[in-house]
Design a protein around this motif. Structure first.
Motif, PDB file in Angstrom:
ATOM      1  N   UNK A  36      -0.875 -17.516 -35.077  1.00 10.69           N
ATOM      2  CA  UNK A  36      -1.827 -16.468 -34.734  1.00 10.69           C
ATOM      3  C   UNK A  36      -1.184 -15.097 -34.488  1.00 10.69           C
ATOM      4  N   UNK A  37      -0.049 -14.996 -33.796  1.00  8.56           N
ATOM      5  CA  UNK A  37       0.523 -13.662 -33.557  1.00  8.56           C
ATOM      6  C   UNK A  37       0.886 -12.931 -34.847  1.00  8.56           C
ATOM      7  N   UNK A  38       1.265 -13.675 -35.895  1.00  6.40           N
ATOM      8  CA  UNK A  38       1.658 -13.037 -37.150  1.00  6.40           C
ATOM      9  C   UNK A  38       0.630 -13.177 -38.242  1.00  6.40           C
ATOM     10  N   UNK A  39      -0.622 -13.406 -37.873  1.00  5.03           N
ATOM     11  CA  UNK A  39      -1.659 -13.679 -38.861  1.00  5.03           C
ATOM     12  C   UNK A  39      -1.790 -12.548 -39.881  1.00  5.03           C
ATOM     13  N   UNK A  40      -1.738 -11.288 -39.428  1.00  3.61           N
ATOM     14  CA  UNK A  40      -1.933 -10.150 -40.320  1.00  3.61           C
ATOM     15  C   UNK A  40      -0.629  -9.439 -40.661  1.00  3.61           C
ATOM     16  N   UNK A  66      14.162  -6.645 -37.228  1.00  2.00           N
ATOM     17  CA  UNK A  66      14.621  -7.194 -35.957  1.00  2.00           C
ATOM     18  C   UNK A  66      13.505  -7.603 -35.014  1.00  2.00           C
ATOM     19  N   UNK A  67      12.334  -6.966 -35.127  1.00  2.00           N
ATOM     20  CA  UNK A  67      11.268  -7.193 -34.152  1.00  2.00           C
ATOM     21  C   UNK A  67      10.092  -7.996 -34.688  1.00  2.00           C
ATOM     22  N   UNK A  68       9.651  -7.710 -35.899  1.00  2.00           N
ATOM     23  CA  UNK A  68       8.422  -8.333 -36.399  1.00  2.00           C
ATOM     24  C   UNK A  68       8.509  -9.852 -36.506  1.00  2.00           C
ATOM     25  N   UNK A  69       9.615 -10.433 -36.996  1.00  2.00           N
ATOM     26  CA  UNK A  69       9.673 -11.904 -37.019  1.00  2.00           C
ATOM     27  C   UNK A  69       9.543 -12.526 -35.638  1.00  2.00           C
ATOM     28  N   UNK A  70      10.112 -11.894 -34.626  1.00  2.00           N
ATOM     29  CA  UNK A  70      10.010 -12.418 -33.263  1.00  2.00           C
ATOM     30  C   UNK A  70       8.592 -12.283 -32.723  1.00  2.00           C
ATOM     31  N   UNK A  71       7.917 -11.187 -33.064  1.00  2.00           N
ATOM     32  CA  UNK A  71       6.525 -11.032 -32.656  1.00  2.00           C
ATOM     33  C   UNK A  71       5.642 -12.043 -33.375  1.00  2.00           C
ATOM     34  N   UNK A  72       5.894 -12.256 -34.662  1.00  2.00           N
ATOM     35  CA  UNK A  72       5.088 -13.193 -35.444  1.00  2.00           C
ATOM     36  C   UNK A  72       5.246 -14.625 -34.947  1.00  2.00           C
ATOM     37  N   UNK A  73       6.428 -14.958 -34.455  1.00  2.00           N
ATOM     38  CA  UNK A  73       6.676 -16.312 -33.966  1.00  2.00           C
ATOM     39  C   UNK A  73       6.118 -16.546 -32.566  1.00  2.00           C
ATOM     40  N   UNK A  75       8.163 -10.642 -43.186  1.00  2.00           N
ATOM     41  CA  UNK A  75       8.600 -10.450 -41.801  1.00  2.00           C
ATOM     42  C   UNK A  75       8.182 -11.625 -40.920  1.00  2.00           C
ATOM     43  N   UNK A  76       7.959 -12.780 -41.525  1.00  2.00           N
ATOM     44  CA  UNK A  76       7.649 -13.975 -40.761  1.00  2.00           C
ATOM     45  C   UNK A  76       6.187 -14.191 -40.484  1.00  2.00           C
TER      46      UNK A  76
END
Length: 394
Positions: free
Chosen positions: A53-57, A110-117, A62-63
């Motif tokens: 859900x965090x990386x749905x869009x 550096x940030x988006x994959x961690x946010x998406x996960x 970027x994960x």
């Protein structure tokens, strides 16, 4: 526009509704809002692991899942039904798109994959009660200065070692718990003030964060104080932040409209269920014609709001801006559904123990943060060029 859900969209809705039904009932909801974070970290992890859900869009590179605003709005409609407190709005709707749009490639990677996960949460810190202004929801934001002048807001100063921030931002969504802050700050003094966005780690030295008492406990707010905090400029030095914030505003409005429509629909369902069970004068309360008329009016408002929210989400993915109108309609529908719910539940609807007041507070809290409805409509009319030559509506 095809109004039918795809198989993937239907699966997102079904899975999310089932998960929230099991993990975010009335008891779990009240327990979650009383935690220091204001939400259940285990539920957030489940939403991230099972549904992404965090990386749905966010792009797959970027994960993320690679879906559009439509799927994100559909998911938020379900979280709105449950009034689920989570970092979804602050992280995935407000912060992540700004990093994607403005960040350097190193910052995005550096940030988006961690946010998406779901392992990292983020919050957009806008000084003062100006989030709606910064996102150009209720007026133009070309004059926004992150608090304005030398005396207010957050001031950014360049030093030989980088940037430092000094100031304060109140009413920051999830600002007390987010692992990353995107802070709007003004540079260059009052005469040449310019708004920029800065990245601040949640554990940075000189950063003081306090959870605030909010009208809507399911929308936790934090106060952010910065005392010469080291920060990293988001994007390049010549990045123009205000147009990006304005473009994001319509998407935020479309997603919020879907969330409000979901909450309104659920408030109506609970009221209809109750009046069908409550017996007065030897018959169910819901069988009285006056009650039927009141609920029918709410039903029409909720369905209209949901249709507007669906169209706004579709339009946002196709470059058309109608999110403000949809949000205004959805907020009014939620207010009507929540108010009628309290009234038709009778004496129990006015008690703290019942959940009816939570829907009413969500409507009131959203209007304070992102509205009010008449200003959302006024801004939509201005954007569309209505009354541009001094005409007056009659």
């Amino acid at each position: 526009m095809d109004t039918r859900l795809t198989a993937e969209q239907d699966e997102i809705r079904r899975t999310l509704r089932e998960l929230l039904h099991r993990r975010c009932g009335p008891r779990e909801l009240r327990t979650a809002v009383d935690t220091p974070e204001g939400y259940d970290p285990l539920l957030w992890s489940a939403l991230a692991d099972r549904l992404g859900l965090p990386g749905l869009a966010l792009p797959e590179g970027y994960g993320g899942v690679g879906c559009s605003v439509t799927e994100l709005a559909l998911a938020c409609e379900e979280t709105g039904r449950a009034l689920a407190p989570s970092p979804l709005l602050a992280t995935s709707v407000l912060a992540a798109p700004l990093i994607l749009a403005l960040g350097t490639e190193a910052q995005r990677a550096g940030l988006l994959p961690r946010l998406a996960a779901g392992g990292l949460t983020a919050a957009l810190a806008v000084p003062g009660p100006d989030l709606a202004t910064a996102l150009a929801l209720t007026g133009r934001n070309d004059g926004y200065r992150a608090g304005g002048g030398r005396a207010g807001g957050v001031q950014a100063r360049r030093t030989p070692d980088g940037w430092t921030l000094y100031g304060q931002a109140d009413q920051v969504l999830d600002g007390h718990s987010a692992g990353l802050l995107l802070v709007a700050a003004h540079t260059g003094g009052f005469a040449r003030s310019r708004t920029r966005l800065f990245l601040v780690a949640g554990d940075a030295a000189g950063l003081v964060r306090t959870r605030q008492t909010a009208l809507d406990a399911t929308r936790p707010l934090g106060q952010v104080q910065l005392r010469d905090v080291t920060a990293e400029l988001l994007g390049d030095d010549d990045a123009d932040v205000l147009p990006v914030l304005a473009a994001l505003g319509d998407t935020v409005a479309a997603v919020l409209a879907a969330e409000a429509a979901g909450a309104a629909g659920r408030a109506l369902e609970r009221t209809v269920e109750y009046v069908g069970q409550r017996v007065q004068f030897g018959r169910p309360v819901g069988s009285f014609q006056a009650v039927k008329h009141r609920l029918a009016d709410v039903y029409v408002a909720v369905q209209a709001a949901r249709s507007a929210a669906c169209y706004a989400a579709w339009a946002a993915a196709h470059g058309e801006e109608v999110g403000r109108l949809a949000l205004a309609q959805a907020l009014e529908a939620l207010q009507a559904a929540a108010a009628e719910g309290i009234q038709l539940h009778g004496g129990i609807g006015f008690t703290w123990e019942h959940d009816a007041h939570l829907y009413f507070k969500r409507a009131a809290g959203d209007e304070l943060l992102f509205g009010p409805a008449h200003r959302l409509r006024d801004r939509a009319a201005e954007t569309a060029g209505l009354f541009a030559h001094g005409e007056v509506a009659v």
